[in-house]
Design a protein around this motif. Structure first.
Motif, mmCIF file in Angstrom:
data_model
loop_
_atom_site.group_PDB
_atom_site.id
_atom_site.type_symbol
_atom_site.label_atom_id
_atom_site.label_comp_id
_atom_site.label_asym_id
_atom_site.label_seq_id
_atom_site.Cartn_x
_atom_site.Cartn_y
_atom_site.Cartn_z
ATOM 1 N N ARG A 287 0.825 -1.207 0.000
ATOM 2 C CA ARG A 287 0.000 0.000 0.000
ATOM 3 C C ARG A 287 0.858 1.256 0.000
ATOM 4 N N SER A 288 0.324 2.278 -0.598
ATOM 5 C CA SER A 288 1.017 3.563 -0.565
ATOM 6 C C SER A 288 0.864 4.176 0.819
ATOM 7 N N ALA A 289 1.795 5.024 1.187
ATOM 8 C CA ALA A 289 1.830 5.599 2.530
ATOM 9 C C ALA A 289 1.281 7.026 2.515
ATOM 10 N N PHE A 290 0.305 7.282 3.372
ATOM 11 C CA PHE A 290 -0.225 8.633 3.561
ATOM 12 C C PHE A 290 0.736 9.354 4.492
ATOM 13 N N HIS A 291 1.333 10.444 4.033
ATOM 14 C CA HIS A 291 2.391 11.090 4.808
ATOM 15 C C HIS A 291 2.323 12.609 4.656
ATOM 16 N N ARG A 292 3.059 13.290 5.522
ATOM 17 C CA ARG A 292 3.134 14.745 5.504
ATOM 18 C C ARG A 292 4.474 15.164 6.082
ATOM 19 N N ALA A 293 4.775 16.462 6.007
ATOM 20 C CA ALA A 293 6.005 16.993 6.603
ATOM 21 C C ALA A 293 5.641 18.142 7.527
ATOM 22 N N VAL A 294 6.085 18.056 8.776
ATOM 23 C CA VAL A 294 5.854 19.128 9.736
ATOM 24 C C VAL A 294 7.103 19.985 9.836
ATOM 25 N N VAL A 295 6.963 21.153 10.447
ATOM 26 C CA VAL A 295 8.072 22.099 10.526
ATOM 27 C C VAL A 295 8.595 22.192 11.956
ATOM 28 N N ASN A 296 9.774 22.791 12.078
ATOM 29 C CA ASN A 296 10.498 22.833 13.341
ATOM 30 C C ASN A 296 10.597 24.274 13.829
ATOM 31 N N GLY A 297 10.503 24.445 15.124
ATOM 32 C CA GLY A 297 10.561 25.793 15.672
ATOM 33 C C GLY A 297 11.966 26.329 15.868
ATOM 34 N N ASP A 298 12.974 25.479 15.749
ATOM 35 C CA ASP A 298 14.344 25.897 16.023
ATOM 36 C C ASP A 298 15.287 25.782 14.832
ATOM 37 N N ARG A 299 15.009 24.861 13.917
ATOM 38 C CA ARG A 299 15.979 24.575 12.863
ATOM 39 C C ARG A 299 15.297 24.433 11.501
ATOM 40 N N ASP A 300 16.044 24.794 10.459
ATOM 41 C CA ASP A 300 15.613 24.506 9.094
ATOM 42 C C ASP A 300 15.693 23.003 8.859
ATOM 43 N N ARG A 301 14.907 22.540 7.899
ATOM 44 C CA ARG A 301 14.991 21.145 7.477
ATOM 45 C C ARG A 301 15.021 21.093 5.951
ATOM 46 N N ILE A 302 15.857 20.234 5.412
ATOM 47 C CA ILE A 302 15.950 20.032 3.957
ATOM 48 C C ILE A 302 15.617 18.583 3.655
ATOM 49 N N SER A 303 14.845 18.356 2.606
ATOM 50 C CA SER A 303 14.599 16.989 2.149
ATOM 51 C C SER A 303 14.613 16.965 0.628
ATOM 52 N N VAL A 304 14.959 15.781 0.089
ATOM 53 C CA VAL A 304 15.044 15.617 -1.367
ATOM 54 C C VAL A 304 14.302 14.348 -1.763
ATOM 55 N N PRO A 305 13.014 14.435 -2.034
ATOM 56 C CA PRO A 305 12.307 13.265 -2.559
ATOM 57 C C PRO A 305 12.730 12.998 -4.010
ATOM 58 N N TYR A 306 13.070 11.750 -4.273
ATOM 59 C CA TYR A 306 13.464 11.294 -5.607
ATOM 60 C C TYR A 306 12.375 10.326 -6.060
ATOM 61 N N PHE A 307 11.470 10.819 -6.894
ATOM 62 C CA PHE A 307 10.288 10.061 -7.295
ATOM 63 C C PHE A 307 10.616 9.154 -8.484
ATOM 64 N N LEU A 308 10.313 7.875 -8.350
ATOM 65 C CA LEU A 308 10.523 6.927 -9.433
ATOM 66 C C LEU A 308 9.184 6.363 -9.895
ATOM 67 N N GLY A 309 9.010 6.324 -11.209
ATOM 68 C CA GLY A 309 7.770 5.813 -11.771
ATOM 69 C C GLY A 309 7.975 5.373 -13.200
ATOM 70 N N PRO A 310 6.897 4.999 -13.867
ATOM 71 C CA PRO A 310 6.995 4.527 -15.244
ATOM 72 C C PRO A 310 7.091 5.696 -16.220
ATOM 73 N N PRO A 311 7.539 5.441 -17.452
ATOM 74 C CA PRO A 311 7.461 6.484 -18.478
ATOM 75 C C PRO A 311 5.999 6.817 -18.749
ATOM 76 N N PRO A 312 5.723 8.002 -19.256
ATOM 77 C CA PRO A 312 4.331 8.443 -19.368
ATOM 78 C C PRO A 312 3.447 7.608 -20.277
ATOM 79 N N ASP A 313 4.030 6.860 -21.202
ATOM 80 C CA ASP A 313 3.206 6.076 -22.119
ATOM 81 C C ASP A 313 3.045 4.615 -21.697
#
Length: 367
Positions: A287-313
């Motif tokens: 199953r796919s995961a229902f997810h979110r990103a919350v923020v921090n009161g003291d520090r910056d956060r960086i993330s890099v999602p690398y999405f993999l999927g099929p070609p469009p056709d």
């Protein structure tokens, strides 16, 4: 679902100065953030985020079993022992911080236009919401980084070339890891290496993966309890490899009772999040995961999602290996663009759109 943000409000908030904000304005305030409690991941038990170790000379069958459990129960897991050099993530994070520190005028040259997927600005799906997220983002095709970032650095230069070199290095490592992970996920379905190599569909999926990168900066927030970095959703493709700085912020929704589990961010680990099309590919077993990103009161956060999927056709349909003996596919085949169109019509930005692709069982057909 809240009505889309008005064009006037969106324009007013387009160049919002996160750094100087002393409070969260109404445009960025999200209702319902605390409908479900947030809990820290446990070391063991029902809230322990699964960890899969690809290295260490472990038994491939044991690795496949661990992936199968995580994919069925969570739709996500932490990946370690993957062999990606530690310096790759550090270099990516450094370049992303430099990118988002550029003057607004430089970033706005690459602003995402209506109807486009790539560019600087809000994620494409965010236009459906009536509030803005506490984040800056940039989406691009991973194989086209040099063309894309000429929009930011039209004259090239050292900063441009260094940025592109680092993103290309990241792309190479993630694509190679993605191919390995596809094989592990197939083994978790019970496929042998010989079947994976001989299967036309399995081989086509592995050899034709397409990649999209999204660079996220979640600035420190003066009132983190009132803002969201990334609204709750499921990813649409096969799966996502997430590189994240050592500031936790990714959360997964767990049921019974409903609660948001914060995913740890140990150095060197990638978060793997399965998408809707992989749920379809496995006939609903994973199953796919229902997810979110919350923020921090003291520090910056960086993330890099690398999405993999099929070609469009490519038409994606349930694999024969995922069907029970004598069973039939639960979903009809669909391309990735077709699925995005279906998802855009759904009431929520989650896997509920898959219900619109379900094949009626005998006796359930409408007359």
């Amino acid at each position: 679902m809240p009505s889309p943000l008005t064009s006037l409000a969106a324009a007013a908030a387009a160049n919002f100065e996160f750094r100087s904000a002393e409070h969260v304005p109404e445009t960025h305030e999200w209702p319902g953030l605390h409908d479900h409690p947030s809990v820290e991941a446990a070391a063991a038990g029902r809230d322990a985020v699964p960890v899969v170790d690809l290295g260490g000379g472990g038994d491939p069958a044991a690795v496949a079993q661990a992936v199968a459990r995580a994919a069925e129960e969570w739709g996500a897991f932490l990946l370690v022992g993957h062999g990606v050099p530690a310096g790759v993530a550090a270099r990516v994070e450094e370049q992303i911080a430099r990118l988002f520190a550029l003057p607004a005028a430089d970033k706005d040259r690459a602003g995402r236009r209506p109807g486009e997927m790539n560019g600087y600005g809000r994620p494409p799906y965010a236009v459906r919401f009536s509030r803005l997220m506490w984040s800056e983002g940039y989406t691009f095709a991973a194989a086209a980084v040099r063309d894309e970032f000429r929009r930011v650095w039209p004259d090239g230069g050292d900063d441009y070339h260094r940025f592109c070199e680092v993103m290309e290095e990241h792309h190479r490592e993630m694509m190679a890891l993605g191919g390995r992970l596809v094989d592990v996920l197939f083994r978790a379905l019970g496929l042998t290496d010989e079947r994976i190599a001989a299967g036309e569909t399995e081989r086509k999926i592995r050899e034709s993966l397409t990649a999209t990168m999204h660079l996220n900066l979640y600035p420190r927030c003066p009132e983190p309890e009132r803002a969201i970095g990334l609204a709750a959703h499921t990813d649409s493709g096969f799966f996502t490899l997430i590189t994240q700085s050592p500031v936790p912020g990714l959360q997964l929704l767990r049921r019974g009772p409903d609660r948001w589990v914060t995913v740890p961010a140990p150095p060197g680990a990638f978060a793997v999040v399965l998408g809707d099309l992989f749920q379809l590919l496995t006939n609903g077993r994973y199953r796919s995961a229902f997810h979110r990103a919350v923020v921090n009161g003291d520090r910056d956060r960086i993330s890099v999602p690398y999405f993999l999927g099929p070609p469009p056709d490519m038409k994606v349909a349930p694999l024969a290996a995922a069907l029970p003996p004598g069973g039939k596919p639960a979903f009809r085949s669909v391309t990735w663009p077709e699925y995005l169109g279906v998802k855009g019509k759904a009431s929520g930005f989650d896997a509920s759109a898959l219900a619109m692709l379900q094949v009626p069982e005998e006796g359930d057909k409408k007359v």
